[in-house]
Write a protein that holds these residues in place. Structure first.
Motif, PDB file in Angstrom:
ATOM      1  N   GLY A   1      -4.020  60.240 -16.928  1.00  0.00           N
ATOM      2  CA  GLY A   1      -2.838  59.616 -17.483  1.00  0.00           C
ATOM      3  C   GLY A   1      -2.917  58.104 -17.489  1.00  0.00           C
ATOM      4  N   PRO A   2      -1.955  57.444 -18.138  1.00  0.00           N
ATOM      5  CA  PRO A   2      -1.929  55.975 -18.162  1.00  0.00           C
ATOM      6  C   PRO A   2      -1.828  55.363 -16.775  1.00  0.00           C
ATOM      7  CG  PRO A   2      -0.410  56.899 -19.785  1.00  0.00           C
ATOM      8  CD  PRO A   2      -0.856  58.033 -18.927  1.00  0.00           C
ATOM      9  N   ASP A   3      -1.337  56.139 -15.786  1.00  0.00           N
ATOM     10  CA  ASP A   3      -1.220  55.637 -14.427  1.00  0.00           C
ATOM     11  C   ASP A   3      -2.513  55.766 -13.635  1.00  0.00           C
ATOM     12  OD1 ASP A   3      -1.274  58.382 -14.222  1.00  0.00           O
ATOM     13  OD2 ASP A   3       0.696  58.589 -13.278  1.00  0.00           O
ATOM     14  N   GLY A   4      -3.577  56.290 -14.283  1.00  0.00           N
ATOM     15  CA  GLY A   4      -4.865  56.432 -13.622  1.00  0.00           C
ATOM     16  C   GLY A   4      -5.000  57.693 -12.800  1.00  0.00           C
ATOM     17  N   LEU A   5      -3.970  58.533 -12.767  1.00  0.00           N
ATOM     18  CA  LEU A   5      -4.010  59.776 -12.014  1.00  0.00           C
ATOM     19  C   LEU A   5      -4.454  60.924 -12.900  1.00  0.00           C
ATOM     20  CD1 LEU A   5      -0.615  59.439 -10.081  1.00  0.00           C
ATOM     21  CD2 LEU A   5      -2.920  58.957  -9.210  1.00  0.00           C
ATOM     22  N   PHE A   6      -5.081  61.920 -12.279  1.00  0.00           N
ATOM     23  CA  PHE A   6      -5.521  63.099 -13.006  1.00  0.00           C
ATOM     24  C   PHE A   6      -4.496  64.217 -12.848  1.00  0.00           C
ATOM     25  CE2 PHE A   6      -9.429  60.805 -12.066  1.00  0.00           C
ATOM     26  CZ  PHE A   6     -10.048  60.789 -13.307  1.00  0.00           C
ATOM     27  N   ARG A   7      -4.330  65.005 -13.906  1.00  0.00           N
ATOM     28  CA  ARG A   7      -3.451  66.167 -13.890  1.00  0.00           C
ATOM     29  C   ARG A   7      -4.123  67.302 -14.645  1.00  0.00           C
ATOM     30  NH1 ARG A   7      -0.495  61.597 -14.345  1.00  0.00           N
ATOM     31  NH2 ARG A   7       1.373  61.346 -13.051  1.00  0.00           N
TER      32      ARG A   7
ATOM     33  N   GLY B   1       7.552  62.932  -9.212  1.00  0.00           N
ATOM     34  CA  GLY B   1       7.689  64.073  -8.320  1.00  0.00           C
ATOM     35  C   GLY B   1       6.671  65.168  -8.530  1.00  0.00           C
ATOM     36  N   SER B   2       5.896  65.085  -9.600  1.00  0.00           N
ATOM     37  CA  SER B   2       4.889  66.103  -9.882  1.00  0.00           C
ATOM     38  C   SER B   2       3.637  65.863  -9.048  1.00  0.00           C
ATOM     39  CB  SER B   2       4.532  66.093 -11.372  1.00  0.00           C
ATOM     40  OG  SER B   2       3.937  64.854 -11.734  1.00  0.00           O
ATOM     41  N   GLU B   3       2.762  66.856  -9.023  1.00  0.00           N
ATOM     42  CA  GLU B   3       1.516  66.728  -8.276  1.00  0.00           C
ATOM     43  C   GLU B   3       0.424  66.169  -9.183  1.00  0.00           C
ATOM     44  OE1 GLU B   3       0.413  69.718  -5.251  1.00  0.00           O
ATOM     45  OE2 GLU B   3      -1.427  69.978  -6.410  1.00  0.00           O
ATOM     46  N   ALA B   4      -0.286  65.195  -8.675  1.00  0.00           N
ATOM     47  CA  ALA B   4      -1.390  64.585  -9.415  1.00  0.00           C
ATOM     48  C   ALA B   4      -2.559  64.415  -8.455  1.00  0.00           C
ATOM     49  CB  ALA B   4      -0.966  63.255 -10.011  1.00  0.00           C
ATOM     50  N   TYR B   5      -3.684  63.901  -8.990  1.00  0.00           N
ATOM     51  CA  TYR B   5      -4.910  63.874  -8.193  1.00  0.00           C
ATOM     52  C   TYR B   5      -5.640  62.543  -8.360  1.00  0.00           C
ATOM     53  CZ  TYR B   5      -3.540  68.698  -8.580  1.00  0.00           C
ATOM     54  OH  TYR B   5      -2.787  69.841  -8.577  1.00  0.00           O
ATOM     55  N   THR B   6      -6.299  62.141  -7.288  1.00  0.00           N
ATOM     56  CA  THR B   6      -7.001  60.862  -7.287  1.00  0.00           C
ATOM     57  C   THR B   6      -8.224  60.937  -6.385  1.00  0.00           C
ATOM     58  OG1 THR B   6      -6.742  58.486  -6.839  1.00  0.00           O
ATOM     59  CG2 THR B   6      -5.614  59.989  -5.365  1.00  0.00           C
TER      60      THR B   6
ATOM     61  N   LEU C   1     -10.887  66.222  -5.360  1.00  0.00           N
ATOM     62  CA  LEU C   1      -9.840  65.229  -5.547  1.00  0.00           C
ATOM     63  C   LEU C   1      -8.809  65.353  -4.429  1.00  0.00           C
ATOM     64  CD1 LEU C   1      -9.327  65.866  -9.363  1.00  0.00           C
ATOM     65  CD2 LEU C   1     -10.185  63.723  -8.421  1.00  0.00           C
ATOM     66  N   ILE C   2      -8.086  64.273  -4.194  1.00  0.00           N
ATOM     67  CA  ILE C   2      -6.991  64.256  -3.231  1.00  0.00           C
ATOM     68  C   ILE C   2      -5.687  64.452  -3.985  1.00  0.00           C
ATOM     69  CG2 ILE C   2      -5.754  62.853  -1.533  1.00  0.00           C
ATOM     70  CD1 ILE C   2      -8.398  61.335  -1.067  1.00  0.00           C
ATOM     71  N   ALA C   3      -4.857  65.373  -3.513  1.00  0.00           N
ATOM     72  CA  ALA C   3      -3.566  65.630  -4.156  1.00  0.00           C
ATOM     73  C   ALA C   3      -2.532  64.617  -3.674  1.00  0.00           C
ATOM     74  CB  ALA C   3      -3.094  67.047  -3.856  1.00  0.00           C
ATOM     75  N   VAL C   4      -1.785  64.044  -4.619  1.00  0.00           N
ATOM     76  CA  VAL C   4      -0.731  63.080  -4.294  1.00  0.00           C
ATOM     77  C   VAL C   4       0.520  63.435  -5.085  1.00  0.00           C
ATOM     78  CG1 VAL C   4      -2.340  61.199  -3.778  1.00  0.00           C
ATOM     79  CG2 VAL C   4      -1.484  61.477  -6.110  1.00  0.00           C
ATOM     80  N   GLN C   5       1.631  62.855  -4.670  1.00  0.00           N
ATOM     81  CA  GLN C   5       2.886  63.047  -5.395  1.00  0.00           C
ATOM     82  C   GLN C   5       3.088  61.873  -6.338  1.00  0.00           C
ATOM     83  OE1 GLN C   5       6.760  62.821  -3.270  1.00  0.00           O
ATOM     84  NE2 GLN C   5       7.117  64.873  -4.078  1.00  0.00           N
ATOM     85  N   ALA C   6       3.113  62.170  -7.634  1.00  0.00           N
ATOM     86  CA  ALA C   6       3.298  61.129  -8.641  1.00  0.00           C
ATOM     87  C   ALA C   6       4.730  60.592  -8.578  1.00  0.00           C
ATOM     88  CB  ALA C   6       2.998  61.694 -10.029  1.00  0.00           C
ATOM     89  N   PRO C   7       4.999  59.429  -9.167  1.00  0.00           N
ATOM     90  CA  PRO C   7       6.357  58.861  -9.147  1.00  0.00           C
ATOM     91  C   PRO C   7       7.430  59.791  -9.714  1.00  0.00           C
ATOM     92  CG  PRO C   7       4.781  57.199  -9.828  1.00  0.00           C
ATOM     93  CD  PRO C   7       4.028  58.490  -9.751  1.00  0.00           C
TER      94      PRO C   7
ATOM     95  N   MET D   1      -0.304  64.591  -0.415  1.00  0.00           N
ATOM     96  CA  MET D   1       0.179  65.958  -0.241  1.00  0.00           C
ATOM     97  C   MET D   1      -0.577  66.666   0.878  1.00  0.00           C
ATOM     98  SD  MET D   1       2.573  66.074  -2.497  1.00  0.00           S
ATOM     99  CE  MET D   1       2.963  67.784  -2.848  1.00  0.00           C
ATOM    100  N   GLY D   2       0.161  67.504   1.629  1.00  0.00           N
ATOM    101  CA  GLY D   2      -0.425  68.269   2.713  1.00  0.00           C
ATOM    102  C   GLY D   2      -0.177  69.750   2.554  1.00  0.00           C
ATOM    103  N   ASN D   3      -0.026  70.452   3.673  1.00  0.00           N
ATOM    104  CA  ASN D   3       0.144  71.905   3.644  1.00  0.00           C
ATOM    105  C   ASN D   3       1.407  72.339   2.909  1.00  0.00           C
ATOM    106  OD1 ASN D   3      -2.228  72.407   5.090  1.00  0.00           O
ATOM    107  ND2 ASN D   3      -1.197  72.131   7.060  1.00  0.00           N
ATOM    108  N   SER D   4       2.464  71.577   3.057  1.00  0.00           N
ATOM    109  CA  SER D   4       3.740  71.973   2.436  1.00  0.00           C
ATOM    110  C   SER D   4       4.488  70.759   1.902  1.00  0.00           C
ATOM    111  CB  SER D   4       4.602  72.737   3.443  1.00  0.00           C
ATOM    112  OG  SER D   4       4.806  71.968   4.613  1.00  0.00           O
ATOM    113  N   GLY D   5       3.816  69.966   1.103  1.00  0.00           N
ATOM    114  CA  GLY D   5       4.441  68.784   0.520  1.00  0.00           C
ATOM    115  C   GLY D   5       3.879  67.497   1.090  1.00  0.00           C
ATOM    116  N   PRO D   6       4.559  66.374   0.862  1.00  0.00           N
ATOM    117  CA  PRO D   6       4.081  65.083   1.358  1.00  0.00           C
ATOM    118  C   PRO D   6       3.895  65.097   2.870  1.00  0.00           C
ATOM    119  CG  PRO D   6       5.826  64.769  -0.258  1.00  0.00           C
ATOM    120  CD  PRO D   6       5.769  66.235   0.020  1.00  0.00           C
TER     121      PRO D   6
END
Length: 247
Positions: free
Chosen positions: A176-182, A96-101, A88-94, A123-128
């Protein structure tokens, strides 16, 4: 009579809930990286104190998503990436938490932040991930981002960051309801160096339109059956009331 009415009512209600899951799958037939949701129904006994349940109501739940890979579509766009196999690719959810897609159709906003198509920061090595002005960008198979700065030559291409790729246990994932995995435990997943991506390729939705349509028809028939049972219960109650009036 009332017990039959309530049992049929819960059946109809949960048929509608299952229909919503299937309809959402159909609505995302063309959504990049979308994973279809499963739904299942079971009986839930109703207990009053000790002893056996007095009745069983219907219960619909969505226990997990289908993690089968979707079809790979070659786009030729260097901003598109598709995960090969698990991951999965790590992203920053609205919030501020980390989620996956799995959605890999990426773009760069005006401030240089790498985002998904729906605006989530990658998300990258040290945040967005924030990128400098550039003439060209390449994404390696391990998620490494290399760029040629604005006005520079190909010999000056340098690595600037790396997309955070993870491979958590799918049993610990919830959608989640937003379609992202946690992760169910709320912790961020660790980087997994074994996850690989293909650049210029986009993973499509893994929804099977024929299967979903068949399930929707089946659920519609079940819903009609529950309504007929409710009508039969109402008719029986009316007939019983008439008999009591005659006596």
């Amino acid at each position: 009579m009332d017990r039959a009415l309530y049992i049929a009512m819960t059946g109809a209600k949960n048929n509608m809930a299952a229909q919503a899951v299937r309809a959402n799958n159909m609505a995302n037939l063309n959504t990049a990286g979308f994973k279809a949701d499963f739904e299942q129904s079971r009986s839930m006994g109703v207990y009053y104190g000790d002893g056996q349940p007095t009745r069983a109501y219907a219960l619909t739940e969505s226990p997990q998503a289908d993690f089968e890979s979707g079809p790979m579509q070659t786009t030729g766009n260097p901003m598109d990436v598709a995960i090969l196999g698990e991951g999965l690719i790590a992203v920053q959810a609205p919030d501020g938490s980390e989620a996956y897609t799995r959605a890999g159709n990426l773009n760069i906003d005006a401030s240089g932040t790498l985002r998904t198509a729906n605006g989530l920061a990658v998300m990258g090595n040290s945040g967005p991930i924030s990128l400098p002005p550039m003439d060209k960008m390449e994404i390696g198979s391990d998620g490494t981002i290399s760029v040629i700065a604005l006005g520079q030559t190909a010999e000056t291409m340098v690595e600037t960051n790396r997309i955070k790729l993870v491979k958590p246990d799918i049993k610990n994932l919830e959608k989640g309801p937003d379609g992202l995995f946690r992760q169910r435990d709320g912790l961020p997943a660790a980087v997994d160096a074994s996850v690989r991506v293909a650049s210029g390729v986009l993973e499509g939705s893994n929804v099977n339109a024929m299967s979903e349509f068949t399930q929707i028809l089946s659920l519609a028939r079940q819903y009609d059956m529950q309504l007929k049972l409710m009508k039969t219960t109402e008719d029986n109650a009316s007939a019983s009331a008439q008999l009591l009036q005659m006596s």
